[in-house]
Write a protein that holds these residues in place. Structure first.
Motif, PDB file in Angstrom:
ATOM      1  N   ASP A 608       0.755  -1.194   0.335  1.00  0.00           N
ATOM      2  CA  ASP A 608      -0.080   0.023  -0.092  1.00  0.00           C
ATOM      3  C   ASP A 608       0.866   1.347  -0.020  1.00  0.00           C
ATOM      4  OD1 ASP A 608      -2.051  -1.538   0.197  1.00  0.00           O
ATOM      5  OD2 ASP A 608      -2.717  -0.988   2.188  1.00  0.00           O
ATOM      6  N   THR A 609       0.546   2.214  -0.595  1.00  0.00           N
ATOM      7  CA  THR A 609       1.119   3.667  -0.431  1.00  0.00           C
ATOM      8  C   THR A 609       0.383   4.746   0.533  1.00  0.00           C
ATOM      9  OG1 THR A 609      -0.417   4.464  -2.600  1.00  0.00           O
ATOM     10  CG2 THR A 609       1.946   3.292  -2.856  1.00  0.00           C
ATOM     11  N   ILE A 610       1.156   5.540   0.829  1.00  0.00           N
ATOM     12  CA  ILE A 610       0.751   6.457   1.922  1.00  0.00           C
ATOM     13  C   ILE A 610       1.463   7.682   1.497  1.00  0.00           C
ATOM     14  CG2 ILE A 610       0.384   7.324   4.273  1.00  0.00           C
ATOM     15  CD1 ILE A 610       0.834   4.680   5.109  1.00  0.00           C
ATOM     16  N   THR A 611       0.682   8.951   1.302  1.00  0.00           N
ATOM     17  CA  THR A 611       1.326  10.280   1.122  1.00  0.00           C
ATOM     18  C   THR A 611       1.325  11.155   2.235  1.00  0.00           C
ATOM     19  OG1 THR A 611       0.510  10.077  -1.529  1.00  0.00           O
ATOM     20  CG2 THR A 611       1.074  12.330  -0.675  1.00  0.00           C
ATOM     21  N   PHE A 612       2.405  11.425   2.479  1.00  0.00           N
ATOM     22  CA  PHE A 612       2.486  12.237   3.829  1.00  0.00           C
ATOM     23  C   PHE A 612       2.729  13.787   3.300  1.00  0.00           C
ATOM     24  CE2 PHE A 612       3.970   8.031   5.187  1.00  0.00           C
ATOM     25  CZ  PHE A 612       3.187   8.122   6.178  1.00  0.00           C
ATOM     26  N   ASP A 613       2.406  14.817   4.103  1.00  0.00           N
ATOM     27  CA  ASP A 613       2.590  16.226   3.876  1.00  0.00           C
ATOM     28  C   ASP A 613       3.541  16.466   5.029  1.00  0.00           C
ATOM     29  OD1 ASP A 613       2.910  19.013   4.000  1.00  0.00           O
ATOM     30  OD2 ASP A 613       0.799  19.118   4.610  1.00  0.00           O
ATOM     31  N   ILE A 614       4.916  16.761   4.460  1.00  0.00           N
ATOM     32  CA  ILE A 614       5.997  17.051   5.544  1.00  0.00           C
ATOM     33  C   ILE A 614       6.270  18.633   5.390  1.00  0.00           C
ATOM     34  CG2 ILE A 614       8.363  16.386   6.083  1.00  0.00           C
ATOM     35  CD1 ILE A 614       7.864  13.566   4.892  1.00  0.00           C
ATOM     36  N   GLN A 615       5.620  19.133   6.114  1.00  0.00           N
ATOM     37  CA  GLN A 615       5.818  20.602   6.395  1.00  0.00           C
ATOM     38  C   GLN A 615       5.738  21.252   4.840  1.00  0.00           C
ATOM     39  OE1 GLN A 615       9.140  22.335   8.639  1.00  0.00           O
ATOM     40  NE2 GLN A 615       8.721  20.855  10.226  1.00  0.00           N
ATOM     41  N   GLY A 616       4.608  20.959   4.122  1.00  0.00           N
ATOM     42  CA  GLY A 616       4.150  21.459   2.959  1.00  0.00           C
ATOM     43  C   GLY A 616       4.603  20.830   1.683  1.00  0.00           C
ATOM     44  N   VAL A 617       5.484  19.786   1.858  1.00  0.00           N
ATOM     45  CA  VAL A 617       6.338  18.892   0.881  1.00  0.00           C
ATOM     46  C   VAL A 617       5.436  17.519   0.764  1.00  0.00           C
ATOM     47  CG1 VAL A 617       8.281  17.849  -0.225  1.00  0.00           C
ATOM     48  CG2 VAL A 617       8.259  20.270   0.662  1.00  0.00           C
ATOM     49  N   PRO A 618       4.714  17.026  -0.180  1.00  0.00           N
ATOM     50  CA  PRO A 618       4.348  15.838  -0.092  1.00  0.00           C
ATOM     51  C   PRO A 618       5.339  14.703  -0.693  1.00  0.00           C
ATOM     52  CG  PRO A 618       3.695  16.920  -2.559  1.00  0.00           C
ATOM     53  CD  PRO A 618       4.451  17.909  -1.479  1.00  0.00           C
ATOM     54  N   LEU A 619       4.973  13.465   0.218  1.00  0.00           N
ATOM     55  CA  LEU A 619       6.158  12.508   0.077  1.00  0.00           C
ATOM     56  C   LEU A 619       5.280  11.064  -0.006  1.00  0.00           C
ATOM     57  CD1 LEU A 619       8.912  11.172   0.052  1.00  0.00           C
ATOM     58  CD2 LEU A 619       8.556  11.049   2.395  1.00  0.00           C
ATOM     59  N   LEU A 648      14.245  10.432   4.083  1.00  0.00           N
ATOM     60  CA  LEU A 648      14.158  11.743   4.782  1.00  0.00           C
ATOM     61  C   LEU A 648      15.238  12.609   5.441  1.00  0.00           C
ATOM     62  CD1 LEU A 648      10.967  10.494   7.378  1.00  0.00           C
ATOM     63  CD2 LEU A 648      11.007  11.919   5.467  1.00  0.00           C
ATOM     64  N   VAL A 649      16.396  11.909   5.153  1.00  0.00           N
ATOM     65  CA  VAL A 649      17.533  12.753   5.734  1.00  0.00           C
ATOM     66  C   VAL A 649      17.567  14.283   5.282  1.00  0.00           C
ATOM     67  CG1 VAL A 649      19.153  12.309   3.725  1.00  0.00           C
ATOM     68  CG2 VAL A 649      20.032  12.601   6.074  1.00  0.00           C
ATOM     69  N   ASN A 650      17.066  14.698   4.151  1.00  0.00           N
ATOM     70  CA  ASN A 650      16.850  15.844   3.835  1.00  0.00           C
ATOM     71  C   ASN A 650      15.754  16.848   4.525  1.00  0.00           C
ATOM     72  OD1 ASN A 650      19.421  16.010   2.722  1.00  0.00           O
ATOM     73  ND2 ASN A 650      18.404  15.218   0.833  1.00  0.00           N
ATOM     74  N   ALA A 651      14.779  16.130   4.802  1.00  0.00           N
ATOM     75  CA  ALA A 651      13.607  16.860   5.557  1.00  0.00           C
ATOM     76  C   ALA A 651      13.860  17.706   6.940  1.00  0.00           C
ATOM     77  CB  ALA A 651      12.487  15.685   5.767  1.00  0.00           C
ATOM     78  N   PRO A 652      13.349  18.865   7.146  1.00  0.00           N
ATOM     79  CA  PRO A 652      13.491  19.473   8.412  1.00  0.00           C
ATOM     80  C   PRO A 652      13.117  18.735   9.386  1.00  0.00           C
ATOM     81  CG  PRO A 652      12.068  20.747   6.848  1.00  0.00           C
ATOM     82  CD  PRO A 652      12.258  19.312   6.163  1.00  0.00           C
ATOM     83  N   GLN A 653      13.965  18.860  10.483  1.00  0.00           N
ATOM     84  CA  GLN A 653      13.943  17.577  11.587  1.00  0.00           C
ATOM     85  C   GLN A 653      14.724  18.209  12.662  1.00  0.00           C
ATOM     86  OE1 GLN A 653      17.431  14.231  10.673  1.00  0.00           O
ATOM     87  NE2 GLN A 653      16.465  15.313   8.699  1.00  0.00           N
ATOM     88  N   SER A 654      14.541  17.768  14.065  1.00  0.00           N
ATOM     89  CA  SER A 654      15.431  17.784  15.075  1.00  0.00           C
ATOM     90  C   SER A 654      15.491  16.399  15.581  1.00  0.00           C
ATOM     91  CB  SER A 654      14.537  18.657  16.154  1.00  0.00           C
ATOM     92  OG  SER A 654      13.299  17.931  16.610  1.00  0.00           O
TER      93      SER A 654
END
Length: 830
Positions: A608-619, A648-654
Motif C-alpha cells: 500500500d502507498t501513503i502520501t505524507f505532507d512534510i511541512q508542505g512537501v508531499p512524499l 527523509l534525511v533532507n527533511a526539516p528535523q530535530s
C-alpha cells in the motif's frame, strides 16, 4: 417524646441524612464558586477575546485569514510563542529547564502580569531583558540585575513575575516561567525546523458582536491541530482539570449518598424497633395503619429536616476548607460564595433522600397488628409490590443523580453499571460467606456464640459487610494504584534506563554532541508529518475526527505524526510482516515500516502507498514491513512510521537522544551541553518523575479525603445495627450472666462478633481491590502490578480495629445492663 426517648437512634438517623448531602452539596457550591470566578474573569484568564493556537507553524490558509482579520477595524493582534528550554546563568554556569514565553507588544489585552516591583509589565520587558519567576533565581543562585543566557542570547533579568493571568495555576510545568521580548526571539536561535513550539495569536475585538463572526472565519481556515476559541468557549487549563476532577469526586459523593441511604434505612429500622410495643398498643386502641404511618412519617420528616440543615451547615464548613485541600490546583482569585443553587440542591436532595430511604421501614409498619403485644417474634419484613416499586424508584433516583452531575450518558451508564456490579458482587460474596458461617461448627463457646450473634433477628450483618466492603474496596484500590504508580515511575525506575533526555539536537550538531557528552548516544531524528492520501485516495479527515471523538483511545489517522528514519529494529520491536528496509535499493518509491497498532484504524497491507505532507512537501511511500512492539522496559520513543535514511534525511528535523549518567553528574553535563549548544533542551528525568509523583500524591490525598465519607457511612450503619438489635443483645447478655457467665465472657462474645464483621468486610474489600488494582494497572496503565500484601494486611487489620472499636462503643450500655433490672422490666411488661 418519641425522639427524646430514642436519642441514640435519632442522632444516627440525622447524621446519615447529613452525610448523604454534605459531599455533593459542598462540591456543588464550591464548584459553582470556582466556575463563577473563572467565568467572571474569562477574558482576563485568556488575556484576549479570540485565541488562535497551534503546535506547528500556522497553515497558509489560517495565516492569510489572520492577516485579513487583523486589518479589520477595531481588531488588535499580538503573537506569543511558548516552549521549554534550558537557560544558563553566565555568572556561575548553572543551568535550569524553564518554560519560556516570548511575547509581542500588547500582551496581555486583559488582566495584568503582576511584577514584584509593581512596575507596568509592558514598560519593563524591553528588548535585551527577561522577567523570571522567583523560583528560577533561587535555583540558579542569581538575582535581579544578573544576566541570563537564553539560547544564543544573553539577557538582563529586570524583574520577577508574581502573577500571570493566562497561566492561573501550574498543575504540571517544566520549570519556572521566563518572559522574553519578541524582538529577541530570532537572536536566541531557539525556534528551528522541528522545534516543539506552541504558536498563539491573541486578538482583541472592540465590538463584542463582531467577535463570533471573526472567530468563525478563522475557524473555517484551520487545518488539523489548529484551534480557534473565544474567551467564552475557551477553557483554561485549571478549569479543564478542575471540571474533570470535580466530576470524579462527585461520583464518589453519589456513592457515599447511596451508602448513607442504607444507613438512613437501617437507623430508622432501629428506631421503629423500639417503638413496636407502643405501636401495637396504639393499634389496640383503634389507631389505623394510616394514622401510625402519618405519625412516624412526621417524625422522619422532622429528623430529616434537622439532618438536611446539619448537612448544609457542614457543606458550608467544607467549602471553607476546600481552598486548602485543592490549593495545588486552584487559581488565587477564587471567591467563595453562598450558592442559591447549592441551597436548592440541599433541600431537594434532603427531601428525596429521606423519602426514598424511609418509605420501606414505614410501609412495613402496616404489618404490625394489635396482637403483636402478646408475641415474642419480630415483625416480618414485607416484600409486596410497594417494596419493589420503592427499589425501582431508588435506582431511578441514583441514575438521575449520576446523569445530572455527569451530563454524559455513556459515562453515566458505565459508572452506574460499575457501582451496581460492585454492590452485586459484594452482596453475592457476602451471602456466600454468611451461608458458610451459618453452617460452621465451632467448638469454643465464645466464638460459637459470636458467629450465632451475626444472625440474630434485625441484625444488619449483611448490610454492614456490603457497605464496608464496597467503600473499603474503593479506598484500598486507590491505595494500590498509587503505590504501583509510585513504584513503576519512581522507586522501580530501571537502573540502566536513560535518566537524561536531550531534545532539539540539529543534524549538524551530532558530532559535537558526542564529543561534549564524552560517550556514544543513539540518535532519533524527528520529522513532523501528516497523512494526505492512502493508496491515492484522499484521507477523510472529518471521519477521522469523528472516530477520535467517539473512541478517545483509538488511532486517529488525521492527527500529526512524528516520523523518523533508521534501518535497524529496536530491541523492543519485531517484524510481523515484510522485510527489513535496506538503503542500497535506490529505485522505486520511498519505503516505510508501520506499527501494527495502525491496523486497528485502517487495513493496511504490504505494498500500500501513503502520501505524507512534510511541512508542505508531499512524499509518497510504500509499506514494506509491519512492526510490533514487544516488552517495554526501555524509554525509547515510539514511531508509527519509520523510513529509510535516504528518504527523509533532507527533511526539516530535530534529533532526540536519551542517555544515562550518574545522578550527581547530570547538572554539570546539562551546563556543559547548553554552554556548547544553547539550542538544546535537556531534561533531568529523575527530577521530572519526582514532580509527577508529587502531583499524584496531592490528587490521591484529595480522593482519600472524600472516600473517607463512605467509611463514615459504614460506621454509622454499624452503630444503627447495634441499636436495632439492642433488645436481643441485652437479652443474650442477661441470659449469659444468669447462666453463670462473667462480664468478661460477654465482652469477649461481642468483641469477636465485631471482629468477624470487620474481618469479613476487610477480606472482601482486599480481594476485590487486588483484582480491581491488577486490572487497572495492567490493562489501563499497562504496567507491572505488585500486590503489596504487607501493606494490604495492615489496612485490613486497621479496618478490623475500627469496626471492633465502633461496635463495642455502641454496645457499652448493653454490657452494663444488670440482669435483675432487665428481668423485672420484662416481668412488668408481661
Amino acid at each position: 417524646r418519641q425522639i427524646s426517648s430514642s436519642w441514640k437512634q435519632t442522632i444516627v438517623f440525622v447524621l446519615c441524612v447529613a452525610l448523604s448531602l454534605v459531599t455533593l452539596v459542598s462540591l456543588g457550591g464550591f464548584g459553582e464558586s470556582v466556575n463563577n470566578s473563572l467565568l467572571r474573569d474569562a477574558r482576563r484568564l485568556q488575556a484576549a477575546d479570540i485565541i488562535v493556537e497551534s503546535g506547528f507553524e500556522y497553515s497558509e490558509s489560517l495565516a492569510a485569514e489572520l492577516t485579513a482579520v487583523s486589518q479589520e477595524p477595531g481588531v488588535s493582534r499580538t503573537n506569543l510563542y511558548e516552549f521549554i528550554s534550558v537557560v544558563q546563568a553566565p555568572q556561575n554556569e548553572e543551568s535550569l529547564l524553564t518554560s519560556v514565553k516570548v511575547v509581542e507588544a500588547g500582551y496581555p489585552f486583559y488582566g495584568e502580569v503582576e511584577l514584584a516591583s509593581t512596575r507596568p509589565f509592558a514598560n519593563t520587558l524591553q528588548p535585551g531583558t527577561a522577567i523570571v519567576e522567583q523560583n528560577l533565581l533561587d535555583r540558579l543562585g542569581i538575582n535581579v540585575g544578573d544576566s541570563l543566557r537564553v539560547g544564543q542570547e544573553t539577557l538582563e533579568i529586570v524583574d520577577v513575575v508574581t502573577y500571570e493571568p493566562d497561566r492561573p495555576v501550574a498543575v504540571f510545568s517544566f520549570g519556572p516561567r521566563v518572559f522574553v521580548n519578541a524582538t529577541d526571539l530570532e537572536s536566541t536561535g531557539l525556534i528551528r525546523p522541528g522545534s516543539r513550539v506552541t504558536y498563539k495569536t491573541l486578538l482583541q475585538v472592540s465590538n463584542d458582536t463582531q467577535m463570533e463572526a471573526l472567530a468563525a472565519r478563522l475557524d473555517a481556515a484551520t487545518v488539523e491541530r489548529e484551534r480557534v476559541e473565544t474567551y467564552r468557549t475557551a477553557q483554561s487549563a485549571v478549569q479543564i482539570f478542575f471540571d474533570n476532577f470535580l466530576t470524579f469526586l462527585r461520583l464518589i459523593g453519589i456513592f457515599t449518598l447511596l451508602l448513607a441511604g442504607i444507613g438512613i434505612q437501617s437507623s430508622l429500622t432501629a428506631f421503629l424497633k423500639e417503638r413496636e410495643n407502643t405501636i401495637a398498643i396504639l393499634r389496640t386502641f383503634g389507631a389505623t395503619s394510616r394514622f401510625v404511618m402519618t405519625q412516624y412519617l412526621a417524625v422522619a420528616a422532622m429528623l430529616g429536616a434537622i439532618g438536611t440543615g446539619l448537612g448544609f451547615a457542614l457543606a458550608m464548613v467544607l467549602q471553607v476548607v476546600f481552598p486548602a485541600v485543592f490549593a495545588t490546583f486552584l487559581p488565587p482569585q477564587v471567591e467563595l460564595m453562598i450558592s442559591p443553587r447549592a441551597i436548592a440542591e440541599a433541600l431537594g436532595l434532603g427531601l428525596l433522600v429521606v423519602a426514598a430511604f424511609t418509605f420501606l421501614p414505614l410501609y412495613n409498619l402496616q404489618g404490625l397488628k394489635p396482637s403483636f403485644i402478646f408475641r415474642k417474634e419480630s415483625l416480618p419484613f414485607r416484600r409486596g409490590w410497594a417494596y419493589y416499586v420503592t427499589l425501582g424508584l431508588i435506582v431511578t433516583f441514583f441514575l438521575g443523580m449520576v446523569f445530572y452531575y455527569l451530563e454524559d450518558g455513556e459515562t453515566s451508564l458505565y459508572f452506574v453499571g460499575g457501582v451496581l456490579a460492585l454492590i452485586a458482587v459484594t452482596s453475592l460474596l457476602t451471602a456466600v460467606v454468611l451461608f458458610l458461617l451459618r453452617r460452621l461448627q465451632l467448638k469454643p463457646l465464645a466464638p460459637r456464640q459470636a458467629v450465632r450473634g451475626l444472625f440474630r433477628p434485625r441484625n444488619a450483618t449483611a448490610a454492614i459487610i456490603i457497605t464496608l466492603a464496597a467503600s473499603l474496596s474503593v479506598l484500598f484500590t486507590i491505595f494500590l494504584i498509587q503505590q504501583n504508580l509510585n513504584a513503576n515511575f519512581v522507586q522501580a525506575y530501571p537502573p540502566d534506563a536513560p535518566n537524561m533526555f536531550v531534545l532539539d539536537i540539529q543534524p549538524e550538531q551530532r558530532g559535537r554532541f558526542r564529543e561534549t557528552l564524552g560517550q556514544e548516544a543513539e540518535f532519533f531524528p524527528i520529522i513532523n508529518g501528516r497523512i494526505l492520501e492512502i493508496n491515492g485516495q484522499p484521507l477523510d479527515r472529518e471521519a477521522e475526527r469523528a472516530v477520535a471523538r467517539e473512541d478517545r483511545g483509538g488511532e486517529n489517522l488525521a492527527r500529526p505524526f512524528r516520523l523518523t528514519y533508521r534501518e535497524n529494529l529496536l530491541e523492543t520491536e519485531q517484524l510481523v510482516r515484510g522485510a527489513q528496509m535496506h538503503s542500497n535499493q535506490t529505485d522505486g518509491l520511498p519505503e516505510v515500516s508501520i506499527l501494527d497498532e495502525l491496523l486497528t484504524r485502517y487495513p493496511f497491507e504490504l505494498g500500500d502507498t501513503i502520501t505524507f505532507d512534510i511541512q508542505g512537501v508531499p512524499l509518497t511511500a510504500q509499506i514494506t514491513s509491519i512492526r510490533r512492539e514487544i516488552g517495554a522496559e526501555g524509554l525509547q520513543p515510539r514511531f508509527s512510521f519509520v523510513f529509510r535514511e535516504q528518504d527523509l534525511v533532507n527533511a526539516p528535523q530535530s534529533i532526540f537522544t536519551a542517555v544515562r549518567l550518574p545522578e550527581n553528574e547530570i547538572p554539570a553535563m546539562q551546563n556543559k551541553l547548553v554552554a556548547a549548544m544553547p539550542n538544546l533542551t535537556v531534561l533531568n528525568v529523575s527530577e521530572t518523575i519526582n514532580t509527577i509523583a508529587g502531583i499524584v500524591d496531592d490528587v490521591t490525598t484529595i480522593i482519600r479525603f472524600f472516600t473517607l465519607f463512605s467509611i463514615v457511612a459504614g460506621v454509622l450503619i454499624i452503630i444503627s445495627s447495634v441499636l436495632a438489635t439492642r433488645f436481643a443483645r441485652i437479652q443474650e447478655s442477661v441470659y449469659f450472666k444468669v447462666l453463670g457467665a462473667k462480664r468478661r465472657f460477654v465482652l469477649q462474645v461481642f468483641t469477636l462478633e465485631n471482629v468477624f464483621i470487620g474481618l469479613l468486610a476487610a477480606l472482601l474489600a482486599l480481594g476485590m481491590s487486588q483484582i480491581g488494582g491488577y486490572l487497572l494497572i495492567t490493562q489501563v496503565f499497562e504496567l507491572d502490578y505488585t500486590p503489596y500484601l504487607g501493606e494490604s494486611v495492615l489496612l485490613m487489620l486497621g479496618t478490623v480495629v475500627l469496626v471492633t472499636a465502633v461496635g463495642l462503643a455502641a454496645s457499652t450500655g448493653i454490657l452494663q445492663k444488670k440482669p435483675i433490672i432487665f428481668l423485672r422490666e420484662q416481668s412488668g411488661n408481661e
